[in-house]
Design a protein around this motif. Sequence first.
Motif, mmCIF file in Angstrom:
data_model
loop_
_atom_site.group_PDB
_atom_site.id
_atom_site.type_symbol
_atom_site.label_atom_id
_atom_site.label_comp_id
_atom_site.label_asym_id
_atom_site.label_seq_id
_atom_site.Cartn_x
_atom_site.Cartn_y
_atom_site.Cartn_z
ATOM 1 N N ARG A 19 0.826 -1.194 0.000
ATOM 2 C CA ARG A 19 0.000 0.000 0.000
ATOM 3 C C ARG A 19 0.869 1.257 0.000
ATOM 4 N N HIS A 20 0.458 2.230 -0.763
ATOM 5 C CA HIS A 20 1.197 3.483 -0.833
ATOM 6 C C HIS A 20 0.882 4.343 0.384
ATOM 7 N N TRP A 39 -6.897 8.938 -5.603
ATOM 8 C CA TRP A 39 -6.595 7.903 -4.612
ATOM 9 C C TRP A 39 -7.328 8.174 -3.301
ATOM 10 N N GLN A 95 -11.488 -2.890 -1.841
ATOM 11 C CA GLN A 95 -11.408 -1.485 -2.246
ATOM 12 C C GLN A 95 -12.751 -1.051 -2.840
ATOM 13 N N ILE A 99 -7.873 -1.672 -7.825
ATOM 14 C CA ILE A 99 -6.826 -0.711 -8.171
ATOM 15 C C ILE A 99 -5.681 -1.461 -8.844
ATOM 16 N N ILE A 150 -0.891 2.911 -8.654
ATOM 17 C CA ILE A 150 -1.064 4.292 -8.212
ATOM 18 C C ILE A 150 0.007 5.146 -8.874
ATOM 19 N N ASP A 172 -1.115 11.140 -6.954
ATOM 20 C CA ASP A 172 -2.329 11.136 -6.139
ATOM 21 C C ASP A 172 -3.544 10.587 -6.904
#
Length: 325
Positions: free
Chosen positions: A230-231, A290, A301, A319, A322, A325
């Motif tokens: 995860r970012h 995001w 998600q 998703i 990414i 943003d």
Amino acid sequence: SVEERTMVRTRPYGADVVLPTGATVIVSSPLAGTLKAAEGQGLFQVGQRVKEGHPLLKLMPLLSPERAVLTPAERIRFAESKNALAQSQIDAEGQFQQATVQVEAAKVALERAERLLRDKAGTVRAVDETKAQLMLAEKTLAAARTRKQQVDSVKFDEEAGTLEAIAIPSPLTGIVRATQVRPGEMVAAGAVLFEVMNDDVLWIKVPVYVGDLAEIDPSQPARLTLLNGRHAEGDLIVKPAALPPTAVPLAAAVDIYYELPNPDRKYQPGQKVSAHLTLKGKAHQVALPWSAVFHDIYGGQWVYEQTGERQFVRRRVRIGWIDGD
């Protein structure tokens, strides 16, 4: 808002944090003798931060007390140690001169690559590779200079039959990784004393399946995240490092390296991370902010779609990657 955009594609891979070449130095005893703690300090500990040139131990050659007169048996060992010292000085001088020539050659190669790039006849990758070669050559030169200074610091007073204590400093700024001796211990010439490592800059080694190499763009930076992929705001962007190629034949994988600045010691050698590598080409994708994506307790998600005035329906999404943003 939801729209179609041309986005940079990425793909996550498991990666390892490793120490760069030359970041670890093993210090050995230049002569046989007795170890003593450096003046003004006690025994250094594993994990202790040290600075380059800071004395960690003191060596009394030939097991003699400081400024003591040598016995006939010790004089024989004195002559043997003197011959060993001369050979060590010759070897240290040769390594220092060789490292100096390598640094000069790397500087010439870097200037040539930069000139070709300015003339639009070279590539950025060639410049990065020559910069990496220059960095490795400079580290080798620094290690050779430290060893030469250490060997040259040995002083024999042959006429008076006395010996001077030898200070054994840290060869680089870093952390004590291991120690094999204690003050008061007698050691032989070449015995390992301690090991120091510098973790200010680390390497990220990413094993990539050979079938994916055609899709990976190794000249682009990569994003580091935790293993969950995860970012987050704390993610780092690391630049590619030009290093000699390595591979894992049993896994049909080759290694891609990135350089990781580590001034705050956030990452440790041997740590596992997730590296999101940039893929070649761009793709048209349905994109949304995001910040509009929600995660449930199972990792699903979702987004909320407006179907009417003050009416929203939760929709499941998947998703792909990414981009910003």
